[in-house]
Motif scaffolding. Structure first.
Motif, PDB file in Angstrom:
ATOM      1  N   ASN A  61      13.021  -3.322  19.247  1.00 62.15           N
ATOM      2  CA  ASN A  61      11.603  -3.197  18.947  1.00 62.15           C
ATOM      3  C   ASN A  61      11.176  -4.416  18.140  1.00 62.15           C
ATOM      4  N   ALA A  62      10.361  -5.249  18.727  1.00 64.04           N
ATOM      5  CA  ALA A  62       9.868  -6.448  18.045  1.00 64.04           C
ATOM      6  C   ALA A  62       8.391  -6.317  17.699  1.00 64.04           C
ATOM      7  N   ASP A  63       7.856  -5.110  17.782  1.00 62.18           N
ATOM      8  CA  ASP A  63       6.428  -4.908  17.572  1.00 62.18           C
ATOM      9  C   ASP A  63       6.061  -4.464  16.162  1.00 62.18           C
ATOM     10  N   PHE A  64       7.038  -4.231  15.295  1.00 60.58           N
ATOM     11  CA  PHE A  64       6.731  -3.742  13.964  1.00 60.58           C
ATOM     12  C   PHE A  64       6.252  -4.882  13.088  1.00 60.58           C
ATOM     13  N   ARG A  65       5.091  -4.710  12.498  1.00 57.52           N
ATOM     14  CA  ARG A  65       4.491  -5.712  11.619  1.00 57.52           C
ATOM     15  C   ARG A  65       3.974  -5.030  10.356  1.00 57.52           C
ATOM     16  N   LEU A  66       4.170  -5.696   9.260  1.00 57.05           N
ATOM     17  CA  LEU A  66       3.589  -5.268   8.000  1.00 57.05           C
ATOM     18  C   LEU A  66       2.546  -6.317   7.653  1.00 57.05           C
ATOM     19  N   MET A  67       1.288  -5.912   7.671  1.00 58.10           N
ATOM     20  CA  MET A  67       0.186  -6.853   7.448  1.00 58.10           C
ATOM     21  C   MET A  67      -0.199  -6.880   5.974  1.00 58.10           C
ATOM     22  N   GLY A  68      -0.507  -8.092   5.493  1.00 55.40           N
ATOM     23  CA  GLY A  68      -0.910  -8.249   4.102  1.00 55.40           C
ATOM     24  C   GLY A  68      -2.105  -7.385   3.745  1.00 55.40           C
ATOM     25  N   SER A  69      -3.096  -7.333   4.618  1.00 56.62           N
ATOM     26  CA  SER A  69      -4.306  -6.555   4.326  1.00 56.62           C
ATOM     27  C   SER A  69      -4.006  -5.065   4.245  1.00 56.62           C
ATOM     28  N   ASP A  70      -3.126  -4.576   5.103  1.00 57.05           N
ATOM     29  CA  ASP A  70      -2.756  -3.156   5.050  1.00 57.05           C
ATOM     30  C   ASP A  70      -1.997  -2.839   3.766  1.00 57.05           C
ATOM     31  N   PHE A  71      -1.047  -3.703   3.427  1.00 54.52           N
ATOM     32  CA  PHE A  71      -0.265  -3.475   2.215  1.00 54.52           C
ATOM     33  C   PHE A  71      -1.168  -3.534   0.981  1.00 54.52           C
ATOM     34  N   GLN A  72      -2.080  -4.490   0.954  1.00 53.36           N
ATOM     35  CA  GLN A  72      -3.001  -4.595  -0.167  1.00 53.36           C
ATOM     36  C   GLN A  72      -3.846  -3.323  -0.301  1.00 53.36           C
ATOM     37  N   ARG A  73      -4.368  -2.843   0.805  1.00 52.62           N
ATOM     38  CA  ARG A  73      -5.189  -1.625   0.789  1.00 52.62           C
ATOM     39  C   ARG A  73      -4.376  -0.434   0.269  1.00 52.62           C
ATOM     40  N   LEU A  74      -3.136  -0.288   0.735  1.00 49.97           N
ATOM     41  CA  LEU A  74      -2.292   0.824   0.300  1.00 49.97           C
ATOM     42  C   LEU A  74      -1.930   0.729  -1.179  1.00 49.97           C
ATOM     43  N   VAL A  75      -1.668  -0.481  -1.653  1.00 50.71           N
ATOM     44  CA  VAL A  75      -1.335  -0.668  -3.067  1.00 50.71           C
ATOM     45  C   VAL A  75      -2.548  -0.377  -3.938  1.00 50.71           C
ATOM     46  N   LEU A  76      -3.715  -0.878  -3.544  1.00 49.50           N
ATOM     47  CA  LEU A  76      -4.933  -0.587  -4.302  1.00 49.50           C
ATOM     48  C   LEU A  76      -5.208   0.913  -4.345  1.00 49.50           C
ATOM     49  N   LYS A  77      -5.029   1.573  -3.217  1.00 44.14           N
ATOM     50  CA  LYS A  77      -5.229   3.027  -3.156  1.00 44.14           C
ATOM     51  C   LYS A  77      -4.259   3.746  -4.093  1.00 44.14           C
ATOM     52  N   HIS A  78      -3.019   3.274  -4.122  1.00 46.64           N
ATOM     53  CA  HIS A  78      -2.017   3.871  -5.022  1.00 46.64           C
ATOM     54  C   HIS A  78      -2.464   3.774  -6.474  1.00 46.64           C
ATOM     55  N   TYR A  79      -2.941   2.604  -6.884  1.00 47.39           N
ATOM     56  CA  TYR A  79      -3.328   2.435  -8.277  1.00 47.39           C
ATOM     57  C   TYR A  79      -4.642   3.126  -8.611  1.00 47.39           C
ATOM     58  N   MET A  80      -5.308   3.651  -7.597  1.00 46.38           N
ATOM     59  CA  MET A  80      -6.486   4.500  -7.824  1.00 46.38           C
ATOM     60  C   MET A  80      -6.091   5.967  -7.624  1.00 46.38           C
ATOM     61  N   GLU A  81      -4.812   6.272  -7.822  1.00 50.70           N
ATOM     62  CA  GLU A  81      -4.250   7.626  -7.744  1.00 50.70           C
ATOM     63  C   GLU A  81      -3.937   8.097  -6.331  1.00 50.70           C
ATOM     64  N   GLY A  82      -3.446   7.218  -5.511  1.00 51.70           N
ATOM     65  CA  GLY A  82      -2.937   7.591  -4.196  1.00 51.70           C
ATOM     66  C   GLY A  82      -1.417   7.561  -4.203  1.00 51.70           C
ATOM     67  N   ARG A  83      -0.823   7.759  -3.051  1.00 49.21           N
ATOM     68  CA  ARG A  83       0.638   7.721  -2.977  1.00 49.21           C
ATOM     69  C   ARG A  83       1.099   6.266  -2.945  1.00 49.21           C
ATOM     70  N   PRO A  84       2.241   5.977  -3.540  1.00 45.81           N
ATOM     71  CA  PRO A  84       2.735   4.601  -3.505  1.00 45.81           C
ATOM     72  C   PRO A  84       3.270   4.258  -2.114  1.00 45.81           C
ATOM     73  N   PRO A  85       3.001   3.065  -1.627  1.00 41.97           N
ATOM     74  CA  PRO A  85       3.501   2.665  -0.307  1.00 41.97           C
ATOM     75  C   PRO A  85       4.969   2.224  -0.398  1.00 41.97           C
ATOM     76  N   LEU A  86       5.848   3.181  -0.687  1.00 42.59           N
ATOM     77  CA  LEU A  86       7.255   2.855  -0.901  1.00 42.59           C
ATOM     78  C   LEU A  86       7.961   2.432   0.375  1.00 42.59           C
ATOM     79  N   GLU A  87       7.601   3.013   1.508  1.00 41.62           N
ATOM     80  CA  GLU A  87       8.249   2.602   2.753  1.00 41.62           C
ATOM     81  C   GLU A  87       7.989   1.119   3.019  1.00 41.62           C
ATOM     82  N   GLU A  88       6.751   0.707   2.866  1.00 44.76           N
ATOM     83  CA  GLU A  88       6.398  -0.683   3.085  1.00 44.76           C
ATOM     84  C   GLU A  88       7.102  -1.590   2.072  1.00 44.76           C
ATOM     85  N   ALA A  89       7.167  -1.131   0.809  1.00 48.29           N
ATOM     86  CA  ALA A  89       7.856  -1.905  -0.223  1.00 48.29           C
ATOM     87  C   ALA A  89       9.340  -2.059   0.113  1.00 48.29           C
TER      88      ALA A  89
END
Length: 175
Positions: A61-89
Motif C-alpha cells: 500500500n503506497a497510498d497512505f499519506r499524512l498531510m501537514g494540514s490534517d495533522f495541524q487541524r487534529l493537534v489544534l482540536k486536541h488542544y481545544m479539548e479534543g482527542r490527541p492524534p496519537l496514531e498520526e504522532a
C-alpha cells in the motif's frame, strides 16, 4: 515559485531560479497547505529485500499519506479539548531516523508536536518523572526546536500550537 504558471514555465524557472531554502513564510505555508508524509506499507514480516520486491511488484500500500494540514487541524482540536492524534504522532515517531530528520527540516512542527503529544500521553501511563520517557520525549522536542532557524520557528509558531503543547505538558508534569 509561482504555482499558477504552466508546467513548462515552472520547470524553466526552477532551472534558472534557485536558492537553498525557502523563506520563513514559504516554509510555513508549504508546511500547512501542501506538506505530505508518504508511507509504503508492506508485510512487516518480510525482510528488506523481499519487501523491496513486493514494493516493485505493486503489492504494498503506497497510498497512505499524512498531510501537514490534517495533522495541524487534529493537534489544534486536541488542544481545544479534543482527542490527541496519537496514531498520526506514532507514524511520525516510529519512522526511520533519516525520515524524521527530513520531516523536521521540511515541516518542523509535525515532528516536534509528535514528540510533545506522545510525551503528554505517557504522563498518564508512567506519571511525571524527570527521568521518564515522557520527559525524554519533550526534551527531544525542545532540542528539535533549537535546530530550526528562529525566524522560521516564530513564523510556524503563529499557526501551529507549539506554545500550547509546551504549556499543557508543563501543567500536567507536576512533581
Amino acid at each position: 515559485m509561482p504555482s499558477h504558471l504552466p508546467l513548462s514555465w515552472a520547470f524553466l524557472l526552477s532551472a534558472t531560479w534557485s536558492r537553498t531554502l525557502p523563506d520563513k513564510n514559504e516554509l510555513a505555508n508549504a508546511c500547512y497547505f501542501t506538506y505530505r508524509v508518504g508511507y509504503v506499507i508492506c508485510d512487516a514480516s518480510l525482510g528488506p529485500e523481499a519487501a523491496q520486491k513486493e514494493m516493485e511488484a505493486g503489492r504494498c500500500n503506497a497510498d497512505f499519506r499524512l498531510m501537514g494540514s490534517d495533522f495541524q487541524r487534529l493537534v489544534l482540536k486536541h488542544y481545544m479539548e479534543g482527542r490527541p492524534p496519537l496514531e498520526e504522532a506514532m507514524w511520525l515517531l516510529t519512522s526511520s531516523e533519516n525520515f524524521q530528520t527530513r520531516t523536521l527540516s521540511e515541516c518542523p512542527p509535525m515532528q516536534i508536536l509528535a514528540n510533545m503529544l506522545y510525551g503528554e500521553a505517557l504522563l498518564y501511563l508512567d506519571g511525571p518523572s524527570r527521568d521518564g520517557e515522557s520527559a525524554m520525549l519533550v526534551a527531544q522536542a525542545i532540542e528539535q526546536t533549537k535546530r530550526v532557524q528562529p525566524e522560521v520557528l516564530n513564523a510556524l509558531a503563529r499557526t501551529w500550537p507549539l506554545d500550547m503543547a509546551t504549556h499543557r505538558f508543563q501543567d500536567r508534569h507536576v512533581f
